[in-house]
Motif scaffolding. Structure first.
Motif, PDB file in Angstrom:
ATOM      1  N   ARG A 198      10.727   9.269   5.184  1.00 43.18           N
ATOM      2  CA  ARG A 198      10.701  10.109   3.791  1.00 43.18           C
ATOM      3  C   ARG A 198       9.353   9.873   3.874  1.00 43.18           C
ATOM      4  N   ARG A 199       8.300   8.874   3.907  1.00 40.56           N
ATOM      5  CA  ARG A 199       6.704   9.610   3.343  1.00 40.56           C
ATOM      6  C   ARG A 199       5.991  10.011   4.412  1.00 40.56           C
ATOM      7  N   TRP A 200       6.880   9.862   5.936  1.00 36.48           N
ATOM      8  CA  TRP A 200       5.703   9.691   6.812  1.00 36.48           C
ATOM      9  C   TRP A 200       5.810  11.639   7.771  1.00 36.48           C
TER      10      TRP A 200
ATOM     11  N   GLY B 246      -0.107  -4.223   4.668  1.00 44.74           N
ATOM     12  CA  GLY B 246       0.754  -3.366   2.786  1.00 44.74           C
ATOM     13  C   GLY B 246       0.973  -2.217   3.434  1.00 44.74           C
ATOM     14  N   ARG B 247       0.647  -1.411   4.088  1.00 42.45           N
ATOM     15  CA  ARG B 247       1.795  -0.528   4.284  1.00 42.45           C
ATOM     16  C   ARG B 247       2.843  -0.623   5.001  1.00 42.45           C
ATOM     17  N   LEU B 248       3.239  -1.568   5.679  1.00 41.72           N
ATOM     18  CA  LEU B 248       4.349  -1.890   6.471  1.00 41.72           C
ATOM     19  C   LEU B 248       5.172  -2.060   5.448  1.00 41.72           C
ATOM     20  N   ALA B 249       4.871  -3.399   4.446  1.00 46.88           N
ATOM     21  CA  ALA B 249       5.440  -3.793   3.035  1.00 46.88           C
ATOM     22  C   ALA B 249       6.094  -2.443   1.905  1.00 46.88           C
ATOM     23  N   SER B 250       5.050  -1.715   1.796  1.00 48.38           N
ATOM     24  CA  SER B 250       5.810  -0.141   1.454  1.00 48.38           C
ATOM     25  C   SER B 250       6.899   0.298   2.003  1.00 48.38           C
ATOM     26  N   CYS B 251       6.744   0.431   3.821  1.00 53.91           N
ATOM     27  CA  CYS B 251       7.706   0.990   4.502  1.00 53.91           C
ATOM     28  C   CYS B 251       9.461  -0.218   4.117  1.00 53.91           C
ATOM     29  N   TYR B 252       8.933  -0.731   4.137  1.00 50.68           N
ATOM     30  CA  TYR B 252      10.292  -1.425   3.967  1.00 50.68           C
ATOM     31  C   TYR B 252      10.626  -1.745   2.612  1.00 50.68           C
ATOM     32  N   MET B 253      10.115  -1.724   1.578  1.00 55.04           N
ATOM     33  CA  MET B 253      10.404  -1.838   0.395  1.00 55.04           C
ATOM     34  C   MET B 253      11.104  -0.197   0.497  1.00 55.04           C
ATOM     35  N   ASP B 254      10.761   0.709   0.697  1.00 50.04           N
ATOM     36  CA  ASP B 254      11.209   1.689   0.898  1.00 50.04           C
ATOM     37  C   ASP B 254      12.524   2.109   1.235  1.00 50.04           C
ATOM     38  N   SER B 255      13.109   1.454   2.853  1.00 45.37           N
ATOM     39  CA  SER B 255      13.870   1.153   3.080  1.00 45.37           C
ATOM     40  C   SER B 255      14.738   0.311   2.976  1.00 45.37           C
ATOM     41  N   LEU B 256      14.420  -0.819   2.460  1.00 47.96           N
ATOM     42  CA  LEU B 256      15.935  -1.925   1.817  1.00 47.96           C
ATOM     43  C   LEU B 256      16.779  -1.117   0.176  1.00 47.96           C
ATOM     44  N   ALA B 257      15.442   0.493  -0.930  1.00 49.25           N
ATOM     45  CA  ALA B 257      16.331   0.963  -1.390  1.00 49.25           C
ATOM     46  C   ALA B 257      16.831   1.608  -1.048  1.00 49.25           C
TER      47      ALA B 257
ATOM     48  N   LEU C 176       0.716  -1.120  -0.038  1.00 43.99           N
ATOM     49  CA  LEU C 176       0.219   0.001  -0.138  1.00 43.99           C
ATOM     50  C   LEU C 176       0.261   1.215   0.083  1.00 43.99           C
ATOM     51  N   PRO C 177       1.471   1.992  -1.750  1.00 43.22           N
ATOM     52  CA  PRO C 177       2.748   2.200  -1.650  1.00 43.22           C
ATOM     53  C   PRO C 177       1.768   3.808  -1.241  1.00 43.22           C
ATOM     54  N   GLY C 178       1.178   4.199  -1.760  1.00 41.40           N
ATOM     55  CA  GLY C 178      -0.379   5.417  -1.837  1.00 41.40           C
ATOM     56  C   GLY C 178       0.107   5.962  -2.935  1.00 41.40           C
ATOM     57  N   ARG C 179       0.249   7.177  -3.052  1.00 47.11           N
ATOM     58  CA  ARG C 179       1.152   7.940  -4.316  1.00 47.11           C
ATOM     59  C   ARG C 179       2.487   7.649  -4.586  1.00 47.11           C
ATOM     60  N   PHE C 180       2.706   8.226  -5.736  1.00 50.55           N
ATOM     61  CA  PHE C 180       4.535   7.997  -6.450  1.00 50.55           C
ATOM     62  C   PHE C 180       4.838   9.092  -6.710  1.00 50.55           C
ATOM     63  N   LEU C 181       4.429   9.799  -7.126  1.00 50.24           N
ATOM     64  CA  LEU C 181       4.993  11.254  -7.991  1.00 50.24           C
ATOM     65  C   LEU C 181       5.919  11.883  -6.182  1.00 50.24           C
ATOM     66  N   MET C 182       5.192  12.410  -5.389  1.00 47.62           N
ATOM     67  CA  MET C 182       5.898  13.450  -4.324  1.00 47.62           C
ATOM     68  C   MET C 182       6.863  12.649  -4.142  1.00 47.62           C
ATOM     69  N   ASN C 183       6.648  11.186  -3.469  1.00 47.85           N
ATOM     70  CA  ASN C 183       7.770  10.250  -3.367  1.00 47.85           C
ATOM     71  C   ASN C 183       8.779  10.182  -4.440  1.00 47.85           C
TER      72      ASN C 183
END
Length: 825
Positions: A479-481, A130-141, A83-90
């Motif tokens: 970064r997002r929150w 889903g929100r947690l999974a998206s946070c973890y993808m952000d941190s992996l990167a 559940l990544p939300g919107r992508f553009l600003m991120n």
């Protein structure tokens, strides 16, 4: 953790920020087919999006080269939800191109925030998982760890929630109906996924017996990539999400005979697998489709993983040295028998060789302590849909149970408790047990949650596999929150301690001394006021209700569930209403109580609670005695982009679940990070938040998890609380007699019945008085804005532990055995 020095502006790639305006115009003209001199808002958004994606793609290619060149071990994060939300600003924040993008779109007559609203939230998940999974993808990167997320590309994500006459109504959320610029379709990656059929024994030339899966039907899985960038450097990874494609377009013979519907029926049925997130399981077809979804994405993912591994030309015994697979909840647990099937049936390994490989490759994250939420599947259903896998599960179970005999673990009571198969009128496969037995590490997501797993829910497995059960407390991406959701606060922090906190959240501790600085507190208050005004405008636009940003914003936004106890919050609201009505001239602390969240479509009690919230809101908001003192509202269609508007504006974060039932929570982390004070039980991550921010900076109330268990075991009687608390009795009686449903007095009878006549399982009445007293303490403190702000600053300053970067580092070091890639050239 990266240092600031690693986040200097990278060497410019061929697609630089300087050419952004030209690239936007090029995409508007050649990709969108519009006049760049007069683009509409959608064309302008798409032009910017494609220009941004170009820059990400260039970095992604270089990241892939580095991963292959270094032979790095990779983690594959399997999750049925993102559940990544919107992508553009991120993306713009990660690329450090926000200012350049703002200037570029202003040149064609648009505001960047205006174009941001053009993007729909990605409908790839449901809630916290889903929100947690998206946070973890952000941190992996962000941490440069080689890894990918794997899931399903849903055409229709979690439903779009509207509120009609106070009731939740569900509408389709076709988030890709206008297309999405972020999806990269990999048509060359079409992987066949088999269903149904039967298992056959085969004998090879050496006389050894093996098995193969034959017959049935085949659905093709097509890979779709969505890029995930690190912050401020060239590292870009991706989520690989699978779309279902028919293995044939249509039956030509049926078409030629005039059966136009039948000709395409197989294609349509095949492709429904990736159409809808969580089809209803109230009917047999829905249950079967859910299991199909789980196996579909798992089968495609493991095929992709092994394809990539085979390029290394290594023996399969080395697979765990190069591959780590994390099962995010039990939804992907069918991956364990699938890997066994591939290793044995396709690659020719023996069971004795394949099973240790599986155990060393998989790890499992548990996300619930609710026994009813632990996933099970009927043996008959798995056997019909996935016959070979059912054979393998039976064999895993037989071998597992047989290992208990030599070590004296064959007590009659133990075997049924730990068996992968639950007996009864219908045999069922316990997917959590399968995940535990087939993984080398099992983790909970908060200290209390993991303690409950070890001491209660999975106590037997903790005894059988010492050290296998562990803890990794959840985290959120700053970064997002913070940087994206709360740019005003992020800028204040940047100006005060520098920008290094965005990749090292513990640096927020440098704000602590400033909690006693009157000038800094004044600036902090100004930021909060700005955010509350922004949310007030949003509320007015969305539901037509005006709210006063000077009031205390008390917020409970999360999935609607009885254990999360939105109902307890409502009971307190009604108590406040009664107090005001009893003495309209008495001084009160003005409050705006905000609810948001979705109830599962078949969860009728949760939907009735939504109706009660809206009915209470209608009565209080239209009562002249209450004006300026109490405002209640429910915001429909809670999602990531809405959360980004709510979280920065919160004064009081409501985290009031029954102690021992919330695994962790991440909304509590987001709000506290943005300066909210928490009112909550000692549940989930609330305990660790209290330990970090200090007991004096959080409002804790109610029973502990141990007290809940003891009270329940000793005969909890909700009537005693009703009879001995006059205010509670007045609240429940007002609901019962229809004060909030005058045209249908019995409308909320099931709500009161659940509390008084059905045992009050979640112990709202036992915690009511403690909750009210804690809320009184909240009101007293809010009157002292300087002290409230001091504690708000300390909440933010002490939230460094709850970065998802810390969580992912713990996974990498203690579970995956993963190291970051060298800097990408």
């Amino acid at each position: 953790m990266k240092t600031d020095g690693q986040h200097d502006k990278p060497e410019e790639c061929p697609l630089s920020a300087d050419t952004l305006e030209e690239d936007i115009a090029r995409h508007i003209r050649f990709t969108m087919g519009r006049d760049p001199a007069k683009p509409n808002r959608h064309a302008a958004f798409m032009g910017l999006a494609f220009a941004v994606r170009d820059r990400l793609m260039d970095r992604w290619i270089r990241t892939q080269r580095t991963q292959y060149d270094t032979l790095a071990k990779r983690v594959y994060f399997l999750s049925l939800e993102f559940l990544p939300g919107r992508f553009l600003m991120n993306y713009l924040i990660s690329l450090k191109m926000v200012d350049e993008a703002r200037r570029a779109v202003e040149a064609i007559g648009y505001d960047l925030e205006e174009l941001e609203e053009e993007e729909w939230d990605a409908g790839l998940g449901n809630g916290g998982l889903g929100r947690l999974a998206s946070c973890y993808m952000d941190s992996l990167a962000c941490l440069d760890f080689p890894g990918y997320g794997y899931g399903i590309f849903y055409d229709y994500g979690i439903f779009h929630q509207i509120v009609q006459d106070g009731w939740q109504r569900e509408q389709c959320d076709n988030w890709v109906r206008r297309g999405t610029p972020w999806e990269i379709r990999r048509g060359e990656y079409l992987i066949p996924v088999q269903f149904y059929g039967r298992t056959e024994a085969v004998t090879d030339a050496a006389g050894r017996t093996g098995y193969r899966w034959v017959g049935g039907e085949v659905v093709m899985a097509m890979a779709c990539d969505i890029l995930v960038p690190g912050y401020g450097d060239d590292f870009v990874t991706n989520m690989r999400l699978w779309r279902a494609q028919s293995s044939r377009e249509f039956d030509l013979e049926e078409f030629n005979q005039g059966d136009y519907i039948g000709a395409v029926e197989a294609k349509v049925q095949s492709e429904t697998i990736s159409s809808v997130l969580y089809p209803s399981d109230e009917v047999e077809q829905g249950r079967e489709l859910r299991l199909k979804q789980q196996y579909f994405f798992v089968a495609a993912t493991l095929s992709d993983i092994l394809r990539r591994y085979k390029k290394l030309d290594r023996d399969f015994s080395e697979l765990p040295d190069f591959v780590a697979i994390q099962l995010n909840d039990t939804h992907p647990a069918i991956a364990i028998p699938e890997l066994m099937r591939l290793l044995m049936d396709e690659e020719g390994l023996t069971w004795e060789t394949a099973w240790p490989i599986c155990e060393k490759t998989f790890a499992y994250t548990n996300h619930t302590v609710l026994p009813e939420a632990l996933e099970t599947w009927p043996v008959d259903l798995i056997g019909r849909l996935l016959p070979r896998h059912m054979d393998i599960i039976f064999e895993i179970n037989r071998r597992f149970l047989s290992t208990l005999a030599p070590i004296g673990k064959t007590a009659d009571a133990l075997l049924p408790r730990v068996s992968l198969i639950a007996e009864g009128s219908q045999q069922r496969v316990r997917m959590a047990h399968l995940a535990i037995v087939g993984s080398h590490t099992v983790n909970g997501v908060a200290a209390l949650h993991s303690k409950i797993l070890k001491e209660s829910l999975f106590k037997d497995f903790d005894t059988l596999f010492p050290g296998r059960l562990t803890n990794v407390t959840n985290g959120i991406t700053p970064r997002r929150w913070l940087a994206q959701a709360n740019p005003s606060l992020a800028q204040l922090i940047d100006d005060t301690i520098g920008p290094g906190w965005i990749t090292d959240l513990k640096r927020l501790r440098e704000l602590e001394p400033l909690a006693d600085d009157a000038d800094f507190r004044h600036r902090w208050i100004s930021v909060k006021k700005k955010n509350k005004k922004r949310l007030s405008r949003y509320i007015l636009r969305k539901i037509g209700l005006g709210v006063d940003p000077d009031t205390l914003f008390s917020v409970q936004v999360k999935r609607i569930h009885e254990y999360k106890r939105q109902l307890l919050n409502v009971l307190h609201v009604i108590a406040l209403y009664h107090r005001i009505k009893a003495d309209p001239a008495a001084p009160v602390v003005p409050r705006t109580v905000i609810f948001a969240g979705k109830a599962a479509p078949a969860y009728h009690q949760a939907k009735r609670i939504i109706k009660l919230i809206n009915s209470v809101a209608a009565k209080t908001n239209n009562d002249p005695d209450v004006q300026g003192k109490l405002r209640v509202l429910f915001l429909p269609n809670y999602c990531v982009s809405q959360a980004e508007k709510i979280v920065p504006a919160v004064d009081l974060s409501e985290q009031i679940s029954t102690a021992g039932l919330e695994a962790s929570g991440t909304g509590n982390m987001k709000m506290s990070l943005n300066g909210a004070l928490t009112i909550g039980t000692l549940d989930g991550a609330n305990i660790e938040i209290m330990e970090e921010v200090g007991k004096e900076n959080i409002f804790i109330f109610g029973l502990t998890a141990r007290q809940v268990t003891d009270l329940r075991n000793n005969g909890y009687n909700p009537w005693s609380y009703y009879e001995n608390d006059a205010e509670l009795r007045r609240v429940l009686d007002s609901i019962s007699r229809g004060d909030f449903s005058p045209t249908d007095p019995g409308l909320f009878a099931p709500v009161v019945e659940s509390l008084l006549h059905k045992g009050d399982y979640y112990m709202l009445l036992a915690d009511f008085r403690a909750y009210v007293k804690a809320q009184e303490a909240v009101g007293e403190l809010f009157l002292d804005q300087q002290e409230w702000t001091r504690r708000s600053i300390l909440n933010t300053a002490r939230m460094g532990k709850f970065s998802s970067d810390r969580s992912v580092m713990e996974y990498a070091e203690n579970i995956w055995g993963l190291k970051p890639l060298p800097k990408i050239e």
